[in-house]
Design a protein around this motif. Structure first.
Motif, PDB file in Angstrom:
ATOM      1  N   UNK A 103     -25.510 -40.618   6.088  1.00  0.00           N
ATOM      2  CA  UNK A 103     -25.836 -41.992   5.737  1.00  0.00           C
ATOM      3  C   UNK A 103     -26.086 -42.152   4.252  1.00  0.00           C
ATOM      4  N   UNK A 104     -27.177 -42.836   3.899  1.00  0.00           N
ATOM      5  CA  UNK A 104     -27.493 -43.050   2.486  1.00  0.00           C
ATOM      6  C   UNK A 104     -27.715 -41.718   1.774  1.00  0.00           C
ATOM      7  N   UNK A 123     -39.587 -47.587  11.490  1.00  0.00           N
ATOM      8  CA  UNK A 123     -39.737 -48.127  10.139  1.00  0.00           C
ATOM      9  C   UNK A 123     -38.778 -49.285   9.889  1.00  0.00           C
ATOM     10  N   UNK A 124     -37.558 -49.153  10.425  1.00  0.00           N
ATOM     11  CA  UNK A 124     -36.513 -50.159  10.187  1.00  0.00           C
ATOM     12  C   UNK A 124     -35.825 -50.448  11.521  1.00  0.00           C
ATOM     13  N   UNK A 202     -22.788 -48.333   1.267  1.00  0.00           N
ATOM     14  CA  UNK A 202     -22.672 -48.355  -0.191  1.00  0.00           C
ATOM     15  C   UNK A 202     -23.408 -49.539  -0.808  1.00  0.00           C
ATOM     16  N   UNK A 203     -23.567 -50.620  -0.039  1.00  0.00           N
ATOM     17  CA  UNK A 203     -24.159 -51.855  -0.557  1.00  0.00           C
ATOM     18  C   UNK A 203     -25.667 -51.923  -0.332  1.00  0.00           C
ATOM     19  N   UNK A 204     -26.229 -50.891   0.302  1.00  0.00           N
ATOM     20  CA  UNK A 204     -27.662 -50.883   0.596  1.00  0.00           C
ATOM     21  C   UNK A 204     -28.263 -49.531   0.217  1.00  0.00           C
ATOM     22  N   UNK A 205     -29.580 -49.453   0.283  1.00  0.00           N
ATOM     23  CA  UNK A 205     -30.279 -48.198   0.006  1.00  0.00           C
ATOM     24  C   UNK A 205     -31.601 -48.193   0.755  1.00  0.00           C
ATOM     25  N   UNK A 206     -32.209 -47.019   0.876  1.00  0.00           N
ATOM     26  CA  UNK A 206     -33.515 -46.875   1.481  1.00  0.00           C
ATOM     27  C   UNK A 206     -34.527 -46.602   0.372  1.00  0.00           C
ATOM     28  N   UNK A 211     -35.070 -50.778   4.058  1.00  0.00           N
ATOM     29  CA  UNK A 211     -33.680 -50.941   3.645  1.00  0.00           C
ATOM     30  C   UNK A 211     -33.588 -52.101   2.664  1.00  0.00           C
ATOM     31  N   UNK A 212     -33.014 -51.842   1.494  1.00  0.00           N
ATOM     32  CA  UNK A 212     -32.920 -52.843   0.435  1.00  0.00           C
ATOM     33  C   UNK A 212     -31.461 -52.986  -0.023  1.00  0.00           C
ATOM     34  N   UNK A 213     -31.154 -54.128  -0.675  1.00  0.00           N
ATOM     35  CA  UNK A 213     -29.831 -54.243  -1.316  1.00  0.00           C
ATOM     36  C   UNK A 213     -29.721 -53.205  -2.440  1.00  0.00           C
ATOM     37  N   UNK A 214     -28.551 -52.642  -2.592  1.00  0.00           N
ATOM     38  CA  UNK A 214     -28.358 -51.628  -3.640  1.00  0.00           C
ATOM     39  C   UNK A 214     -28.275 -52.258  -5.016  1.00  0.00           C
ATOM     40  N   UNK A 215     -27.929 -53.543  -5.085  1.00  0.00           N
ATOM     41  CA  UNK A 215     -27.774 -54.198  -6.399  1.00  0.00           C
ATOM     42  C   UNK A 215     -28.591 -55.492  -6.421  1.00  0.00           C
TER      43      UNK A 215
END
Length: 215
Positions: A103-104, A123-124, A202-206, A211-215
């Protein structure tokens, strides 16, 4: 002698044409496609401590009886559906399989498919909606055109701070084959879904167990 050879060639051509004709008549049968991609787990890496639950996606498609069909050259159709006839569950499981193996940050994560309300220490909680998930094939003389597409909305509820992250996933692929096999449809639909999952990751991150937007 030449006349006999010509008749033989013509006869073989007619037989071949009849075989193609018989093979290109649909009877309305249903073929079930498996869209899960087998990915070997990374044995040398431990799973991340964040606990993620993925709920079966809600099916918002207009026609829930199938995901598509093959239109045969000489009439009739063959119907396509996913194994289990529940695309929302198949998509959730495909996403879970991917995150559990890579994953991430290319690492395996602690993921399970189920209802978030039944996992109090999650958590999510990821859920989603399926607006489109289709596979069609149209046979022509000496070729078959295959088209697949998906349109998904993916929502992540971060229980630590009660925030929400929403992402849209949309994609389509097409190919043309000379000799048609049902595996061609399954492979293309699986690849289309995999590309969507790749873009979601690719568009998100931990970050901070959320979980958040990567940008």
């Amino acid at each position: 002698m030449k006349s006999m050879m010509l008749k033989s060639v013509i006869g073989m051509g007619l037989i071949g044409g009849m075989a193609l004709t018989v093979g290109c008549v649909g009877k309305g049968d249903t073929r079930y496609l498996d869209v899960r991609t087998p990915i070997a787990a990374v044995a040398s890496q431990e799973q991340e401590p964040v606990k993620i639950v993925i709920e079966p996606f809600e099916d918002r498609r207009a026609d829930k009886s199938r995901i598509g069909q093959r239109t045969h050259l000489w009439g009739g159709v063959t119907v396509f559906n996913v194994a289990g006839e529940r695309p929302g569950e198949a998509i959730a499981q495909a996403l879970a399989d991917r995150l559990k193996s890579r994953g991430w940050r290319g690492r395996p994560w602690k993921v399970q498919v189920g209802q978030g309300s039944l996992v109090p220490d999650a958590d999510i909680v990821i859920s989603g909606q399926v607006q489109e998930f289709s596979a069609t094939a149209k046979s022509r003389v000496f070729s078959t055109v295959i088209n697949t597409s998906n349109k998904l909305s993916v929502q992540a509820q971060n229980l630590s701070d009660k925030s929400t992250t929403i992402r849209s996933v949309e994609g389509a692929q097409s190919t043309t084959v000379f000799w048609f096999a049902e595996e061609d449809v399954q492979d293309l639909l699986t690849a289309t879904l995999k590309d969507g999952i790749d873009r979601f990751i690719a568009d998100t991150m931990i970050s901070d167990r959320a979980l958040r937007p990567a940008h």
